[in-house]
Scaffold this active site. Structure first.
Site, PDB file in Angstrom:
ATOM      1  N   ASP A 132       0.824  -1.209   0.000  1.00 61.61           N
ATOM      2  CA  ASP A 132       0.000   0.000   0.000  1.00 61.61           C
ATOM      3  C   ASP A 132       0.859   1.260   0.000  1.00 61.61           C
ATOM      4  OD1 ASP A 132      -1.984  -1.857   0.267  1.00 61.61           O
ATOM      5  OD2 ASP A 132      -2.460  -1.393   2.360  1.00 61.61           O
ATOM      6  N   LYS A 147      -5.467  12.307  11.812  1.00 61.41           N
ATOM      7  CA  LYS A 147      -5.345  11.425  10.644  1.00 61.41           C
ATOM      8  C   LYS A 147      -6.343  11.758   9.542  1.00 61.41           C
ATOM      9  CE  LYS A 147      -5.236   6.610   9.132  1.00 61.41           C
ATOM     10  NZ  LYS A 147      -5.277   5.174   9.514  1.00 61.41           N
ATOM     11  N   ASP A 189      -4.618   2.575  -4.566  1.00 63.67           N
ATOM     12  CA  ASP A 189      -3.228   2.733  -4.132  1.00 63.67           C
ATOM     13  C   ASP A 189      -2.761   1.514  -3.344  1.00 63.67           C
ATOM     14  OD1 ASP A 189      -4.793   3.115  -1.903  1.00 63.67           O
ATOM     15  OD2 ASP A 189      -3.645   4.805  -1.128  1.00 63.67           O
TER      16      ASP A 189
END
Length: 723
Positions: free
Chosen positions: A424, A499, A656
């Site tokens: 990832d 985050k 991704d």
């Protein structure tokens, strides 16, 4: 008109020639036409047997003189069909559910009108609702596993893409792009030369040819948990919450509180019902495909060029349940490197901070918990159930089972593994911005440069936020109003707090959006008794977080601003922003103002939305930076997919996140880094500006933003670029 009906009509026309009458010359003419008709008839039947549908379509195309229904006609017919259904469909409840004097049958569907309420005006708009009887809902929930589901995965490789609507499924309608009615985008793809779209077609064919199968052991565990009521490993509870009883009081405050509880419980039950239906559909597909040796997912793209499986329910882009149930149909020996990557993959799925360790640290974590891993594989529901602590429990369970079987085999390195191992990107949107801007500081923060362990951008931003707040907490509250909030929040700053805001920064998150994100995190911690204090603290934390982001990713911010400014110039001319991806896919942003189309039907008056010629200028501007970056990450994934195929690797991509067999991870890592460098060695921003200037020669665009000195070749040596 469906192809089968068009073929029938064609054959009927050809056979009618036999009944022709007329003079002698007409008889000869009819005889010749009959012969030609019979030849074509045999040819069509032969082609249909060989499943050469494109050739059949070409033959019957000219004979189709019907015109498609417009929106108004389709809406009127649909409304009439719904009306007929309500008039003829009834349900008979069990006798023990009938109230005294009630009829033993009742309508299965009802039509009623409701009004939306607006807090500001206390008024709203009227809308019609079709509701089905609660017994129907329960019946549907029980029988979902037996439903015939359209768009099942394919048992043979998908048809290769050769055009906008040519490829994918054999018989079901298939389109290479999901345009959602955006005419300008659809026409742009249709007009593009085939050789220009060939790289996209090749990538979609590559993704569609990956062979999948059901992981029967994981599916058995899911079935067992689901049969016992769910509630484990992220599965929804199969029972509804009980509605709170109405209090026997005249106290208005108590009654109001009860009403809010009822509303909250009903909302929760609706959400549970929706999630239960979703799980049933996924499991229905899994059970149906369980005994198949392999199956395939045809792929297409969204308007930005990101690839998706066309099957909507069970696929590898889905939830943890879907990903845990699916595995590669083709197995490959682990080998020495594959065994290590399987351990790293297991640690990544467990997460909880373990995925932020070095690769050696992740391997050590797994080796220190082998007893728990073996127990999870041997007794997933009756044992210690350690696997339930994982962030992705079903995927982690699949990895535990494979790792256990491999380590117990006589030769672990020769063990045949079917598990897809993921690599990832690290906050991938910011990786693309750092490469575009050659931003050294940003590149280091998102692992474009080598390090002993993965750089965690979220922890980096959190550390900078904490540093700012510690300084602010030392200030005099009389002169600095936020000093009080800083003192309160100093002990609350961590990566979880920031985050979401960091993740959405590449999508142009606003101050208000950041404030709401941080407010939700603070509310979860229950440290504020007063809502106004919570709001004030969230405002301050959002401001500081955005400041820290500006400092660390100046290059990304300057490119985002430049992209937005270019879009603003174009939208001011009432034009949509359009560009071509590095792989040749034309992209047109679909954001336009919607008009109203009023249609009177037999059921009610309906108001449908339709596109107008007026673009939404603000939406065109704000959406362009994230859409452009998504078109780049889509290009990177497709370039990697094609290169992996040529290297003999199995490959699957989830934006991704790149997947391959454990034994091939090293090779895939090399390829994806090379393709990233290859992508960004092209003058992407220069090409974009040139295309804007060619399309709008009378407009003046801002100059390209300044870029740094980061050497792209460093990506080739970065072990945690994708990890």
């Amino acid at each position: 008109m469906p192809l089968s009906k068009r073929i029938h009509k064609f054959l009927e026309k050809s056979s009618k020639k036999k009944r022709g009458k007329g003079k002698k010359n007409e008889v000869v003419e009819y005889t010749e036409e009959i012969k030609e008709g019979e030849k074509l008839r045999k040819k069509v039947i032969d082609l249909m047997k060989k499943q050469k549908l494109a050739a059949v379509r070409g033959i019957v195309k000219d004979l189709d003189d019907t015109k498609p229904w417009g929106v108004a006609m389709r809406t009127k017919v649909a409304s009439r069909l719904v009306e007929l259904l309500m008039q003829t469909a009834f349900i008979q409840p069990p006798s023990d559910q009938l109230e005294d004097g009630a009829l033993d049958i009742r309508p299965a569907f009802t039509h009623s009108f409701r009004t939306t309420t607006r807090e500001s005006t206390k008024s709203g708009r009227k809308f019609g609702v079709i509701e089905c009887d609660p017994l129907i809902l329960k019946g549907l929930e029980r029988t979902a596993r037996n439903m015939v589901i359209p768009y099942m995965p394919m048992l043979i490789p998908p048809v290769k893409w050769t055009g906008y609507d040519k490829g994918g499924h054999l018989f079901l309608p298939s389109y290479v792009m999901r345009t959602h009615g955006a005419k300008q985008q659809r026409e742009a793809v249709k007009r593009a030369p085939r050789n220009q779209l060939e790289p996209v077609f090749e990538a979609l064919d590559t993704l569609g040819n990956t062979k999948w199968r059901i992981n029967g052991k994981v599916l058995s565990v899911v079935d067992k948990i689901w049969a016992n009521g769910g509630r484990l490993a992220g599965l929804v509870d199969r029972t509804d919450l009980d509605l709170p009883e109405e209090p026997e009081t005249d106290n208005e405050a108590e009654k109001k509180k009860w009403k809010w509880k009822v509303k909250s419980v009903k909302k929760e039950n609706r959400e549970r019902y929706s999630q239960r239906c979703d799980i049933e559909l996924k499991l229905a597909v899994a059970r149906k495909m369980r005994d198949e040796e392999c199956f395939y997912y045809p792929h297409n793209v969204d308007f930005r060029g990101r690839a998706y499986p066309m099957h909507p329910h069970l696929n590898h882009l889905g939830s943890d349940v879907c990903r845990g149930i699916l595995e590669f149909a083709e197995g490959r020996p682990l080998g020495k490197s594959g065994l290590q990557w399987l351990k790293i993959h297991s640690a990544n799925l467990y997460a909880g901070g373990v995925d932020k360790l070095s690769n050696e640290g992740r391997i050590a974590f797994v080796e220190n918990h082998l007893d728990e891993i073996f127990d999870s594989a041997d007794n997933p529901t009756e044992g210690k159930r350690w696997w339930l602590n994982a962030e992705d429990p079903f995927q982690f369970l699949a990895a535990c089972i494979t790792l256990t079987e491999a380590l117990r085999s006589s030769s672990p390195e020769a063990f045949i593994s079917h598990i897809p191992v993921h690599q990832d990107g690290s906050c991938n949107g910011l990786q693309h911005y750092a490469a575009l801007g050659r931003d050294k500081l940003g590149a280091a923060a998102v692992n474009l440069v080598a390090g002993e362990k993965p750089a965690d951008v979220y922890s980096g931003i959190a550390a900078r936020v904490l540093e700012i707040m510690q300084k602010d907490a030392q200030k005099d509250p009389a002169n600095f109003s936020d000093a009080r909030h800083a003192k309160t929040l100093v002990n609350q700053v961590d990566r979880k707090l920031v985050k979401q805001t960091v993740m959405t920064s590449v999508y142009g998150v606003t101050y208000i959006g950041a404030r709401e994100q941080i407010k939700r995190r603070l509310k979860e911690r229950d440290i504020f008794s007063d809502d106004s204090e919570l709001f004030g603290a969230a405002c301050y934390a959002a401001k500081v977080t955005l400041t820290a982001l500006e400092e660390m990713f100046q290059g990304a911010r300057s490119i985002m601003n430049w992209l937005g400014d270019c879009a603003k110039v174009i939208a001011a001319e009432n034009q949509p922003v359009h560009w071509t991806t590095p792989l040749g896919l034309p992209v047109v942003q679909p954001y336009r103002k919607l008009g109203r189309h009023i249609i009177k039907t037999s059921l009610q008056i309906l108001t449908l939305q339709r596109e107008t010629d007026k673009v939404l200028a603000k939406r065109q501007r704000t959406a362009f930076p994230p859409n452009f970056v998504h078109s780049l990450d889509g290009s990177h994934m497709m370039m990697t997919a094609v290169a992996c195929k040529k290297a003999g690797l199995n490959f699957a991509g989830v934006h991704d996140s790149y997947w391959t067999h454990a034994c091939d991870v090293d090779e895939m890592n090399r390829i994806l880094r090379e393709k990233f460098v290859e992508l960004y060695e092209t003058p992407i921003l220069e090409n974009l500006l040139e295309s804007f200037q060619e399309s709008f020669p009378s407009l003046t665009f801002p100059p390209l933003p300044e870029r740094g000195e980061f050497d792209l070749r460093e990506v080739l040596e970065s072990p945690y670029f994708f990890n």
